[in-house]
Design an enzyme around this catalytic site. Structure first.
Site: not given
Lengths: 332, 707
Positions: B438, B485, B501
């Site tokens: 991420c 995250h 995202d």
């Protein structure tokens, strides 16, 4: 100031816990107060509370409250445990001046409790440092407590303090018990040659013997055997008969009854009276050991010649009770 | 001389001496010391990473000495001089080595050290008491570091062991079984009172600023360097739990914001120093940012695990819901929630999140400046690539779409084991390796957006979580460290702050089903901890066990650790209704009464048991009755004599029951005790006889009126 307060306390105690022969502890005679450790423990609780509050830590607070509750519960359980104690004073052994008397204390002797008492109990005289202890879970009756006897005569032992910290040491349970038992302290024996005088003429007995009367009874004739009685000197026991399995028999002698003489208090000076009494005490003991007949003449009392255990006690008692200079002067 | 009578007393004197010797002996042989030693060493082992190594060594030494003395391998204790020297050296050592660790850890180390030295030295009663108090305090401090159920159980047991040691100290010859029975009883009696106190004594706010524990900070790092090796996502430890009032948001919407990073130097992202400075200033003047809120909202409570840090977790955009939370939480300009106190232990707070208000938030001049700042050099390929793209797509939305498309169309893959990228990490990631997790994606996107003139930043936090829902219970979500995250927030003129995202595009499973699903093929999920229960979810039994443990732990955290003044007030309300001073006063009195009642309940039976046994009591009663009627037993009269005396002086109607009563009394008191079985039966019978006769005696006496 201190003495006055001490007297007050004593008076109050005499009213609250009057002297008795035996005690069963209960709310009337038990004192209970947090011990030093209990106060330390409370400080620990406070510290845990502060830390627990500051860190918003519930577990620490829980621990703190639990310990606090334990403190509370301990108060009652300490009391309940201590209230199981019962004490009575046994027969006090003979004691001579400047020796220690051993007071026999019978603990929980005639009781069979469902839940017995636990823990260590400290005993000592009131106002003095605790010098002895016994463990309720392992001890044998009687527990003896020593008490120094400086002077001859009647003495009243101090109150005896019993204290116990069981179960957790947070609370001290204690009591001051007074036993209505007086102690007669015999004069201190002082070694000296025997000074027997022949019986005064007024006596019924035949005057015989001399100043240097021998203690040796062997020269007396053996008369017969009789059943041994407690108190008779062991030297008289016919050990051969015992060995043959005929039981304890003691030899009786003819001559001993004739050796009658008197111990007298010489008109000695006041300073030496104690010393003289001590010497007399020694002589009484020696003569009794030899199982010899003798009389005791102390101006204020005359004890007719005899022998045996009772006679010995009577003589020692008379010596112990001989009025002191203070008595004579009328101070007492 | 009077040797002979000295001889008589010699035996008795010996006895006294023996008792003194036993005194000394019982000191060393007392199990209390062994128990204290064990408690200390177990406590030390439980906090091995907090207690300094050399202090642990000292603890081991002192425990060894104690054990040696207990089993009489060693007869002599170390001398006081040795110990004093040791203490002096240790204090110097402690000052030297624990100073940088901060107050709390220093204090715990000092306590452990003090206990160890005391344990070596214990000679008198006072020493022992000091040791006990220090141990109990130490156990209390242990709760600052360990609050899980298992450790609570352990420390509770250790505390009880210390109490057992106290018991042994005061009754050294009591059998272990008896001792345990006595103390268990005591503790069971204390427990309800303690609980009552805990539930009903007011929960106070912290009295003063608590010193910060400088132990290792856990959880999210406040700096992300995507080029480094993957460190996160590899721990199955709990990060926090959230309990929802209504329904929990869906998996895709569970973005838990924690840290906003706006400072990028070409390699790593971190909180902007200007923001930190700002925060310090605003907290000083007690100024606080308040977001514009409207629209639908979600209410929930969060129980955060200790991190030793200040930031908290929340869904966008959250405001504290209760007065308590409001006073404890500070809101920053970047919608971060910051606790005034560092999270040294579990911390519970109540929030309300307005899920749709993000676009309404304005962009301040400072925000714009910070979120557009670029590193002066590095990543030339990306710079070139973005400037070309930006020329092609002048519209913001179109530009963003192109960037996102790049992640979709190129062969990017999601992995927890990317290769390190040390030089120009964004270039390497975007054009060479094209594999990462991420923060690689977030970093690359945010940087590209900034290059393209769009304000953008990275938000670090958690995504997802495991939802535990039961029929009767509120829904709660467990979020673990592996749910950590990072995502991007960009500010667009039309829609305000917008969450982007890029990871969703590459690994949709990561967002939709969590990390476990996403990493199924690679097998790197929790690769470092092969025995973590979380790895074993495919075995039903283990999974159930894991869920059960998690559930228990949740309830523990929520109801025990999280019990605070708010919950206490709810409890009061449940008991007394409206909270008026009178009612509270009544409640206080009621508590005292309840505690008094409990104590009476506990000790009533003992009071009765301590009294005379029934046989004695009944006989005494009969004597008192007769005494009232003028027949007093002289002290020289035995029971039989007195009975005869009564027979001679009183009519038969009275003397007969008394005679039988006396007989039973004598039988019970003086008969040789037969077999135990028969004894108890006949015993009861005889006592009943005595009771009956006593009643008869009473009746007859009242009838005859002897007065």
């Amino acid at each position: 100031m201190n003495i006055i307060s001490q007297q007050r306390i004593n008076q109050w105690l005499d009213k609250r816990i009057p002297a008795a022969n035996a005690f069963q502890l209960d709310h009337r005679n038990i004192f209970i107060f947090p011990a030093k450790f209990g106060l330390l423990y409370l400080m620990l609780c406070l510290l845990l509370f502060l830390l627990g509050t500051n860190y918003q830590n519930n577990l620490m607070l829980l621990l703190c409250y639990f310990l606090l509750a334990l403190f509370l519960v301990n108060l009652l359980s300490a009391y309940v445990n201590f209230a199981r104690l019962s004490v009575s004073m046994g027969k006090i052994p003979e004691v001579y001046a400047s020796d220690d008397v051993y007071l026999p204390l019978w603990i929980n002797a005639d009781k069979s409790l469902k839940t017995p008492m636990h823990g260590i109990v400290n005993i000592g005289f009131m106002g003095q440092k605790v010098n002895q202890w016994f463990d309720c879970d392992a001890f044998s009756n009687p527990v003896s407590l020593s008490y120094p006897c400086q002077h001859r005569g009647w003495q009243q032992a101090e109150r005896i303090t019993f204290s116990c910290y069981y179960p957790l040491g947070l609370f001290k349970c204690w009591t001051h018990l007074a036993f209505n038992r007086k102690i007669l302290v015999f004069p201190k024996p002082l070694a000296c040659p025997l000074e027997l005088v022949p019986a005064p003429l007024s006596s019924e007995e035949t005057p015989r013997a001399s100043n240097n009367l021998s203690l040796n009874t062997n020269q007396d004739d053996f008369s017969h055997l009789k059943a041994y009685q407690i108190g008779e000197p062991l030297r008289h026991v016919a050990w051969k008969q015992v060995a043959k399995g005929r039981g304890m028999l003691s030899k009786e002698f003819n001559g001993s009854s004739h050796n009658v003489a008197w111990l007298t208090l010489n008109n000695s000076t006041a300073e030496h009276i104690e010393k003289t009494l001590s010497k007399l005490c020694f002589q009484v003991l020696e003569l009794s050991r030899a199982d010899q007949q003798f009389g005791l003449d102390l101006a204020y009392i005359r004890i007719a010649p005899a022998s045996g255990e009772n006679h010995r006690l009577a003589c020692l008692t008379a010596l112990a009770q001989y009025p002191t200079i203070a008595d004579k002067a009328g101070f007492n | 001389m009077s040797l002979w009578h000295k001889f008589i007393f010699k035996s008795k004197r010996n006895k006294v001496k023996q008792s003194a010797a036993r005194d000394r002996q019982h000191q060393a042989n007392n199990p209390a010391f062994i128990i204290c030693s064990l408690v200390l060493i177990i406590f030390d082992l439980s906090l091995l990473d907090t207690v300094l190594g050399w202090i642990s060594l000292l603890v081991a030494c002192s425990v060894t000495i104690r054990i040696a003395i207990y089993f009489a391998y060693q007869k002599h204790m170390p001398t006081l001089r040795t110990l004093n020297l040791l203490a002096l050296l240790s204090i110097i050592g402690l000052i030297y080595s624990a100073w940088p660790l901060g107050f709390l850890i220093g204090m715990v180390n000092l306590l452990v050290l003090a206990c160890a030295l005391k344990l070596m030295q214990v000679r008198s009663q006072r020493d022992f008491y000091q040791l006990v108090v220090s141990l109990l305090f130490l156990l209390g401090c242990g709760f600052i570091f360990q609050q899980s159920m298992a450790f609570t159980l352990l420390y509770s047991l250790l505390s009880l062991a210390v109490i057992l040691a106290l018991g042994f100290f005061h009754a050294p010859n009591l059998k272990v079984k008896q001792q345990l029975k006595q103390l268990t009883m005591l503790c069971l009696q204390a427990l309800p009172i303690g609980l009552l106190l805990f539930l009903l004594l007011p929960q106070l706010p912290p009295l003063w600023q608590t010193p910060k524990a400088k132990s290792s900070e856990t959880g999210l790092a406040d700096k992300i360097t995507p080029g480094d090796i993957a460190r996160l996502s590899q721990s199955s430890e709990l990060a926090f739990r959230a309990t929802f009032e209504g329904n929990a948001p869906t998996q895709q919407n569970r973005y838990w914001r924690a840290i906003v990073m706006e400072d990028f130097d070409g390699r790593s992202w971190q909180i902007h120093p200007l923001r930190k400075q700002n925060r310090r200033f605003q907290q000083l003047v007690q100024q606080e940012f308040s977001p514009i809120v409207a629209g639908p909202s979600i209410d929930y409570d969060v129980i955060a695990e200790p991190t030793q840090q200040h930031w908290l977790y929340a869904l966008d955009i959250a405001v504290p819901r209760t007065v308590k939370s409001q006073s404890e939480i500070w809101q920053s300009d970047e919608f971060q929630l910051i606790s005034h106190q560092p999270l040294v232990s579990q911390y519970q707070y109540a929030l309300r999140s307005y899920v749709q208000t993000m676009p309404r938030q304005p962009l301040s001049e400072l925000d714009r400046k910070l979120n557009l700042s670029l590193p002066t050099q590095g990543n030339p390929l990306t710079q070139k690539w973005v400037s070309t793209l930006r020329q092609q797509y002048p519209h913001e939305q179109a530009f963003i779409n192109v960037l996102l498309d790049y992640f979709k169309t190129e062969n990017f893959s999601y992995t927890l084991r990317p290769k390190p990228m040390f030089v120009d990490p964004v270039d390497t990631f975007l054009f060479e390796q094209q594999a990462g997790f991420c923060s690689h994606y977030a970093s690359a996107l945010a940087y590209s957006l900034r290059l393209g003139g769009i304000p953008a930043r990275i938000v670090a936090g958690y995504q997802g979580g495991e939802l535990m829902a039961k029929a009767r219970q509120q829904q709660y979500l467990s979020v673990y460290q592996y749910d950590a995250h990072a995502w991007v927030e960009a500010w667009l003129p039309d829609s305000g702050w917008t969450r982007l995202d890029p990871t969703t595009l590459v690994a949709p499973d990561r967002i939709n089903f969590g990390l476990r699903q996403a990493m199924q093929e690679e097998g790197s999920f929790l690769a470092d901890s092969p025995f973590a229960l979380a790895r074993l979810t495919n075995i039903a039994l283990f999974n159930n066990l894991r869920l059960l443990l998690a559930d228990m732990d949740y309830n523990w955290s929520r109801w025990v650790l999280g019990f605070d003044s708010q919950k206490q007030q709810d409890l009061f309300k449940a008991i007394v209704g409206k909270l008026t001073p009178q009612r509270l006063a009544m409640l206080g009195l009621a508590i005292v009464a309840v505690i008094g009642l409990l104590l009476t309940l506990f000790f009533m039976p003992h009071w009765y048991a301590n009294r005379l046994n029934p046989v004695q009591a009944l006989y005494q009663k009969a004597l008192t009755l007769l005494g009232k009627n003028g027949q007093i037993r002289a002290h020289w009269q035995g029971p039989l004599d007195f009975s005869l005396h009564i027979q001679q002086h009183l009519p038969e109607a009275i003397s007969q029951p008394f005679k039988r009563l006396t007989e039973s009394y004598l039988q019970l008191n003086y008969q040789t005790q037969g077999q135990d079985k028969h004894k108890s039966v006949s015993h009861k019978k005889s006592i009943n006889t005595m009771r009956r006769e006593l009643r008869l005696l009473k009746n007859q006496l009242s009838k005859h009126q002897f007065l």
